[in-house]
Design a protein around this motif. Structure first.
Motif, PDB file in Angstrom:
ATOM      1  N   UNK A 234      44.050 -73.105  85.935  1.00  0.00           N
ATOM      2  CA  UNK A 234      43.080 -72.053  86.252  1.00  0.00           C
ATOM      3  C   UNK A 234      43.529 -70.672  85.792  1.00  0.00           C
ATOM      4  N   UNK A 235      44.859 -70.453  85.656  1.00  0.00           N
ATOM      5  CA  UNK A 235      45.287 -69.103  85.302  1.00  0.00           C
ATOM      6  C   UNK A 235      45.571 -68.958  83.808  1.00  0.00           C
ATOM      7  N   UNK A 236      45.009 -69.864  83.012  1.00  0.00           N
ATOM      8  CA  UNK A 236      45.184 -69.751  81.569  1.00  0.00           C
ATOM      9  C   UNK A 236      44.128 -68.802  81.002  1.00  0.00           C
TER      10      UNK A 236
ATOM     11  N   UNK B  34      41.545 -67.453  77.940  1.00  0.00           N
ATOM     12  CA  UNK B  34      40.630 -68.140  77.026  1.00  0.00           C
ATOM     13  C   UNK B  34      41.363 -68.560  75.748  1.00  0.00           C
TER      14      UNK B  34
ATOM     15  N   UNK C 215      36.045 -77.443  88.220  1.00  0.00           N
ATOM     16  CA  UNK C 215      36.425 -76.520  87.170  1.00  0.00           C
ATOM     17  C   UNK C 215      35.249 -76.219  86.242  1.00  0.00           C
TER      18      UNK C 215
ATOM     19  N   UNK D 167      44.907 -69.058  95.157  1.00  0.00           N
ATOM     20  CA  UNK D 167      45.528 -68.499  93.952  1.00  0.00           C
ATOM     21  C   UNK D 167      46.989 -68.200  94.230  1.00  0.00           C
ATOM     22  N   UNK D 168      47.835 -68.471  93.264  1.00  0.00           N
ATOM     23  CA  UNK D 168      49.235 -68.114  93.379  1.00  0.00           C
ATOM     24  C   UNK D 168      49.643 -67.408  92.093  1.00  0.00           C
TER      25      UNK D 168
ATOM     26  N   UNK E 278      51.842 -66.676  89.438  1.00  0.00           N
ATOM     27  CA  UNK E 278      53.098 -67.337  89.080  1.00  0.00           C
ATOM     28  C   UNK E 278      54.164 -66.369  88.591  1.00  0.00           C
TER      29      UNK E 278
ATOM     30  N   UNK F 295      36.337 -66.263  81.162  1.00  0.00           N
ATOM     31  CA  UNK F 295      37.610 -65.736  80.665  1.00  0.00           C
ATOM     32  C   UNK F 295      38.760 -66.048  81.620  1.00  0.00           C
ATOM     33  N   UNK F 296      38.584 -65.681  82.896  1.00  0.00           N
ATOM     34  CA  UNK F 296      39.641 -65.972  83.863  1.00  0.00           C
ATOM     35  C   UNK F 296      39.034 -66.257  85.230  1.00  0.00           C
ATOM     36  N   UNK F 297      39.714 -65.871  86.295  1.00  0.00           N
ATOM     37  CA  UNK F 297      39.391 -66.438  87.598  1.00  0.00           C
ATOM     38  C   UNK F 297      38.724 -65.436  88.545  1.00  0.00           C
TER      39      UNK F 297
ATOM     40  N   UNK G 246      49.484 -60.089  88.114  1.00  0.00           N
ATOM     41  CA  UNK G 246      48.905 -61.439  88.007  1.00  0.00           C
ATOM     42  C   UNK G 246      48.268 -61.877  89.322  1.00  0.00           C
TER      43      UNK G 246
ATOM     44  N   UNK H 165      45.205 -76.592  80.746  1.00  0.00           N
ATOM     45  CA  UNK H 165      45.741 -75.233  80.704  1.00  0.00           C
ATOM     46  C   UNK H 165      45.929 -74.667  82.106  1.00  0.00           C
TER      47      UNK H 165
ATOM     48  N   UNK I  42      33.857 -72.295  85.981  1.00  0.00           N
ATOM     49  CA  UNK I  42      34.135 -71.557  84.742  1.00  0.00           C
ATOM     50  C   UNK I  42      32.863 -71.385  83.915  1.00  0.00           C
TER      51      UNK I  42
ATOM     52  N   UNK J 174      52.618 -75.662  83.221  1.00  0.00           N
ATOM     53  CA  UNK J 174      51.868 -74.773  84.104  1.00  0.00           C
ATOM     54  C   UNK J 174      51.802 -75.273  85.534  1.00  0.00           C
TER      55      UNK J 174
ATOM     56  N   UNK K  31      40.647 -76.939  79.528  1.00  0.00           N
ATOM     57  CA  UNK K  31      40.768 -76.039  80.666  1.00  0.00           C
ATOM     58  C   UNK K  31      41.607 -76.703  81.766  1.00  0.00           C
ATOM     59  N   UNK K  32      41.401 -77.995  81.975  1.00  0.00           N
ATOM     60  CA  UNK K  32      42.164 -78.706  83.006  1.00  0.00           C
ATOM     61  C   UNK K  32      43.649 -78.732  82.673  1.00  0.00           C
TER      62      UNK K  32
ATOM     63  N   UNK L 154      38.299 -82.397  90.941  1.00  0.00           N
ATOM     64  CA  UNK L 154      38.871 -81.296  90.170  1.00  0.00           C
ATOM     65  C   UNK L 154      38.133 -80.918  88.885  1.00  0.00           C
TER      66      UNK L 154
END
Lengths: 280, 510, 306
Positions: free
Chosen positions: C41-43, C45, B387, B406-407, B409, B429-431, B415, C39, B391, B47, C36-37, B383
């Motif tokens: 940020x764009x992973x 759940x 996070x 954000x990029x 991918x 769940x996400x960002x 996306x 995976x 989250x 990733x 989470x780290x 970091x």
């Protein structure tokens, strides 16, 4: 201690060449920490985006950094932060560790060996490690840096003070005091403390320098004091990118740390030689 | 005595010469300093851009991106899909083999994708391909993917660097150990990996495309930026990833070096928690967009090497639709704040990373928003702490604003929008860090996935972007350039807009 | 002697157990979710959950602790969350890098440090003494990354004699070893000086001098051996500290030793590797202490291990 003895010690210290040099250096930077902020020509955090990396000029004697902040002002004010961190953290560490060691040495027996085992565990992590670990939990900042540095000075002072305490405990005058019916708290305060104090004084002096270096390393790793605070280590770390083009940005804080720590180390050595040549 | 001195001097000079001689690298080795460490060489478990950059030289996908992030054929020569975007059929290139001699065919494709989408393997890229229901081998060089539900962005998932194919024999032999034993079909093959230090590749003569010019490609891992640049200056590497913009001018001044700066699909922004005061009021959010001088900010943070955002996604992203920028207008900002009931501004915390870029960015925003009375308190974090702070679900989060980037991918608007603005993407769940929720946007983003018609999809995304831009759940900041420092004789190494490096054609061509 | 070593080694066990418990508690006190780290940020759940299972983090903390102790007893720490390799193997690989760098640095520091110390002691209170002492203490006082930056700038960027990066054969070791040696060098020189002065003041040295032995002979033959005891102790301790991995120097020179691994594993919350590292650090510290005590005995026959 008698007055003339004190006077004698002072002259003896002055004959110690490197110790005197250390005293002089330490005094210079201590004065800088006390009066630097008053002498600074600019606000050390005030950005001026139209005058970045200006180089030496009559307005900015040491030039400006990439935010256009006056380097001289930052260096002067930085003394208070860098030296302040060193002194505060060391005093807290020496205070807590001293009480711990005094108590442990005096109590003896089971509690003594248990507490020294704990000291062993704490000492088993060398150098920066405990600081990195603690700051990983608390997050970076001025207070965490001071607390982390203090925290791992504690076992060092605990062990040191316990050692001296044990030695002194053997001495007759304590037994004499006991015989006269003095309570154990009084024994600790009046008799133990002063004899333990000389090595602690030496070690405090040396430790301040060590803590300053640790704080600067933490800044280098991004775990230290946060911008725009002009701590020397942080300034030096930021200056890395400009070493080729604006070397003064690195040299000013780098030299400041080196000379301060050098002064403290020489002073500590001098004190040790003067107060107790047998001490190591 | 004098003779001895002379001898010693001679020896010393000789030693220096020997040392200096060794440092002249072989002419056909290209060394690249990456800004971090490599973690895995298994595309299905990757990733990070750094890993993808190295993998690109060894592997091929069915399809890939060209320099402008447009789809282009790689191991597939053509492809079709049904209208509902639930079936995708690929014609495969013939006469291709993997570096271990295994032939490339429909079976190899099926083996790889079955492997990735098997939850028992716990791969990091599982969900890019988990919607695949079955894979049919129609002929040795024709393969069909059937999805469990329509997914209009699927071609971009196939172009994703995680869709690069590993040799089926290697999968059989190493299993998850492919991470350390990569075997692909690209121009370079794997030689060695020294942990924390470097990965070395060598040119592979069996490559189906145009053969590599360099015989050896070396990727070194150098997290410290100053060290990275020093290595370029000392001649140890010829390409430096993530050159700090502050160093551009000094490198450019030296004829031995050059600098490349190209637009990226990365966006930086300040996400505002739209479910809490004062950011629940769109006027406040718009006011903040007016109060930030993006050009000035770019100059200070990136030395001007970037573009102010003109949409929630960057220009190179498929589906990007330009919006009218918020001009720098302090009077307008104050007027809006007064209208919203905050004539004297307010105080807010900024959750952010403690890296140099974000620290600088934070300080500049603090100063700019301070002019309209908005007092920002910066909370830079390491970091892991960052996070765990962001989250958190809405009822637990302490976050007021987040400064982050954000990029996308996959290079596609899906996306670039869905993880950031769909209600279903609220943390954890996400960002969607702004906790943004606009039912119209949710529907547009979801509808765009139900068709494979790119024109139709782009229209959905254009509408969504317009609404988001008006609602301003972010302070839209900028898209930074990908900046590299290079030795002047280096050719053929460049950044893709997604921030990965392409070094397939690397050479020291003088 | 053997009984002494055995007893000392047995004493290590409770310390290490204490360390293990502290380490486990510390790791779980760190904010941040390893899954989470890893995976990113764009992973989704789903993906994070898959990783949590892969790392065994989906089980209750108590169960994890039992697993941890059980594994520890069998010398297994599990696989790294970052690269999937056995954590202990990773630690050992990077340890060997740190070991060689530290060994070169400590040899350099001991050699130069002792020479400087002797010079300063023999010409006590002269300007040479002041100069040598100041320089030695200067080595302790300079922030290592400042020294490293300067060395890189001079010898790698400008003169191009040595490479910046530490991973390129013996030449890559020169600059980081020099930087790393500065601190121990100063400490060793200081100790050598004061220890030698002390011995020079003792009776048997004076006797040797009275017997007409010339000064250099006294220094080298008689005084040095006795003076070396504390110096050896100090050198050993310094070596132990170096083995902890110099986080800062390794970062400046891009040298992937233990310090590098520590930073990587903390930022990735790579629990198995962090555990392995901290246990190795603790073990090193205890063993170096033991080794120093033993060397003490070799150099000073008066000490016996009853």
């Amino acid at each position: 201690m008698h007055r003339t003895v004190r006077k004698g010690l002072f002259w003896k210290f002055l004959r110690h060449k490197s110790g005197s040099l250390g005293l002089a250096l330490s005094l210079v930077f201590l004065l800088m920490a006390l009066f630097g902020p008053g002498l600074a020509p600019y606000d050390p955090s005030a950005a001026d985006y139209s005058h970045t990396l200006s180089g030496i000029s009559t307005q900015h004697w040491l030039g400006t950094d990439n935010f256009g902040r006056d380097l001289l002002s930052r260096t002067l004010v930085g003394a208070r932060y860098s030296l302040g961190i060193g002194i505060l953290a060391t005093l807290i560490g020496a205070g807590v560790g001293g009480v711990w060691g005094l108590w442990s040495g005096y109590a003896g027996g089971f509690w003594d060996s248990l507490s020294m085992r704990l000291v062993d565990v704490l000492l088993a992590f060398p150098g920066l490690l405990p600081a990195i670990g603690l700051i990983a939990i608390t997050g970076p900042g001025l207070l965490p840096v001071i607390m982390a540095s203090a925290f791992f000075s504690v076992p060092i002072f605990a062990r040191l003070v316990r050692g001296s305490t044990l030695q002194m405990k053997e001495r007759a005058y304590i037994e004499a005091a006991h015989a006269l019916g003095a309570g154990s708290r009084r024994v600790m305060r009046v008799h133990l403390l002063p004899s333990v104090l000389a090595p602690v004084l030496v070690y405090v002096t040396l430790r301040i320098g060590t803590v300053m270096l640790i704080a600067s390393s933490l800044s280098f790793l991004g775990l230290g004091v946060q911008p725009p605070t002009p701590e020397w280590g942080a300034m030096l770390s930021d200056a890395q990118l400009y070493l080729a083009t604006d070397p003064l940005l690195a040299i000013a804080p780098g030299l400041a740390i080196t000379l301060t720590v050098l002064g403290l180390n020489l002073l500590g050595d001098g004190l040790r030689d003067t107060l107790d040549p047998k001490l190591k | 005595m004098r003779l001895a001195v002379k001898k010693a001097l001679g020896l010393a000079v000789g030693l220096v010469l020997v040392i200096a001689g060794v440092s002249l690298a072989q002419a056909d080795t290209v060394s690249i300093a990456l800004s971090g460490d490599a973690i895995t060489m298994n595309p299905a478990d990757t990733n990070g851009n750094l890993d993808f950059s190295i993998e690109r030289e060894m592997y091929n996908g069915l399809v890939g991106f060209d320099k402008d992030m447009k789809l282009m054929p790689e191991l597939a020569t053509s492809w079709t899909s049904n209208a509902q975007a639930s079936e995708f059929t690929f014609d495969l290139r013939q006469g291709v083999s993997f570096q271990d001699g295994t032939p490339f065919n429909a079976q190899a494709v099926k083996t790889y994708f079955d492997w990735v989408r098997d939850p028992a393997n716990h791969f990091k890229r599982y969900s890019l391909f988990s919607m695949i229901k079955q894979i049919d081998i129609l002929s040795p060089y024709k393969v069909r993917f059937i999805l469990s539900k329509p997914f209009g962005a699927m071609m971009f998932n196939f172009a994703h660097p995680a869709a690069r194919l590993v040799s089926p024999a290697a999968i059989q032999k190493y299993g998850v150990g492919v991470a350390q034993h990569p075997v692909g079909s690209g121009p370079f093959e794997f030689v060695s990996w020294k942990s924390g230090e470097a990965i070395t590749l060598k040119a592979w003569s069996g490559y189906w495309g145009s053969k590599a010019a360099a015989s050896t490609l070396k990727f070194l891992f150098v997290p410290n930026a100053a060290t990275r640049v020093a290595m370029l200056q000392s001649g140890e590497v010829q390409f430096v990833d993530s050159l700090p913009p502050q160093l551009i001018s000094s490198l450019k001044a030296n004829p031995n070096f050059k600098v490349s700066a190209t637009p990226s699909i990365y966006v930086r922004y300040l996400a505002l928690n739209t479910q809490t005061k004062p950011f629940d009021n769109p006027l406040v959010r718009q006011a903040m967009n007016y109060a930030v001088n993006k050009e000035e900010l770019l100059k200070v943070v990136e030395q001007g090497y970037g573009l102010p955002l003109s949409a929630p996604v960057a220009k190179q992203v498929q589906g990007y639709a330009a919006q009218t920028p918020y001009p720098y207008d302090l009077a307008k900002a104050k007027e809006l704040l007064t209208k919203a009931g905050y004539p004297n501004g307010f105080t807010a915390t900024v959750t952010m990373l403690n890296t140099t870029t974000y620290q600088t960015l934070g300080q500049v925003l603090q100063q700019m928003l301070g002019q309209v009375g908005i007092k920002l308190q910066l909370e830079p974090m390491e970091g892991g702490a960052f996070q765990s702070a962001v989250f958190q679900p809405l009822d637990k989060t302490k976050v007021q604003t987040v400064l982050i980037g954000w990029s996308p991918s996959t290079g596609d608007a899906d996306w670039g929008l869905r993880p950031l603005f769909d209600k279903a993407s609220w943390p954890p769940a996400l960002f969607n860090l702004a906790f943004y929720n606009n039912p119209r946007v949710n529907n547009l983003i979801r509808d765009a996935l139900t068709t494979a018609n790119q024109g139709q999809r782009d229209r959905f995304y254009a509408q969504a972007q317009q609404i988001i831009w008006q609602d301003a759940p972010w302070v839209f900041l900028y898209s930074p350039y990908n900046i590299a420092g290079e030795a002047s004789q280096l050719r053929g190494v460049f950044y893709m807009p997604d921030g990965t490096i392409d070094a397939q054609a690397a050479s020291l061509g003088g | 002697m053997l009984a002494y070593i055995l007893r000392r080694l047995l004493e290590v066990i409770p310390t290490l157990l204490g360390v293990a418990v502290v380490v486990f508690l510390f790791i779980h006190a760190l904010p941040g979710d390893p899954a989470r780290l890893a995976a990113g940020p764009d992973a989704t759940v789903q993906e994070v959950q898959l990783l949590r299972e892969r790392f065994g983090l989906d089980k209750p903390l108590v169960v994890q602790f039992v697993y941890f102790l059980n594994n520890l007893a069998r010398g297994n720490l599990g696989n790294s969350y970052r690269d999937g390799k056995p954590a202990l193997l990773s630690v050992m690989n990077h340890f060997s890098l740190t070991f060689w760098l530290s060994l070169i640095a400590i040899l350099l520091a001991a050699l130069v440090g002792i020479l400087v110390g002797i010079a300063a002691a023999v010409y006590r209170n002269s300007w040479l003494d002041l100069g040598a002492t100041t320089l030695a203490v200067g080595g302790i006082s300079v922030p290592s990354f400042f020294l490293g930056m300067i060395l890189i700038y001079l010898f790698a960027v400008n003169l191009r004699i040595f490479p910046v990066s530490g991973g390129q054969g013996w030449r890559g070791l020169v600059l980081p070893a020099l930087t790393l040696a500065a601190g121990p060098l100063g400490t060793i020189a200081r100790f050598a000086r004061s220890s030698l002065l002390e011995v020079l003041g003792e009776d048997f040295t004076r006797t040797a001098r009275a017997k007409g032995l010339s000064s250099p002979v006294v220094v080298f033959k008689h005084a040095l051996r006795n003076a070396l005891i504390p110096v050896v102790t100090m050198t050993g301790l310094q070596f132990g500290f170096l083995l902890g991995g110099a986080v800062v120097v390794e970062s400046v020179f891009n040298y992937p030793g233990l310090g590098w691994l520590l930073i990587q594993s903390i930022s990735a919350r790579d629990y198995p590797v962090i555990e392995g590292l901290l246990l190795v650090f603790a073990l090193e510290f205890v063993l170096v202490n033991l080794l120093v005590d033993l060397l003490y005995g070799v150099l000073d026959p008066r000490i016996s291990y009853a």
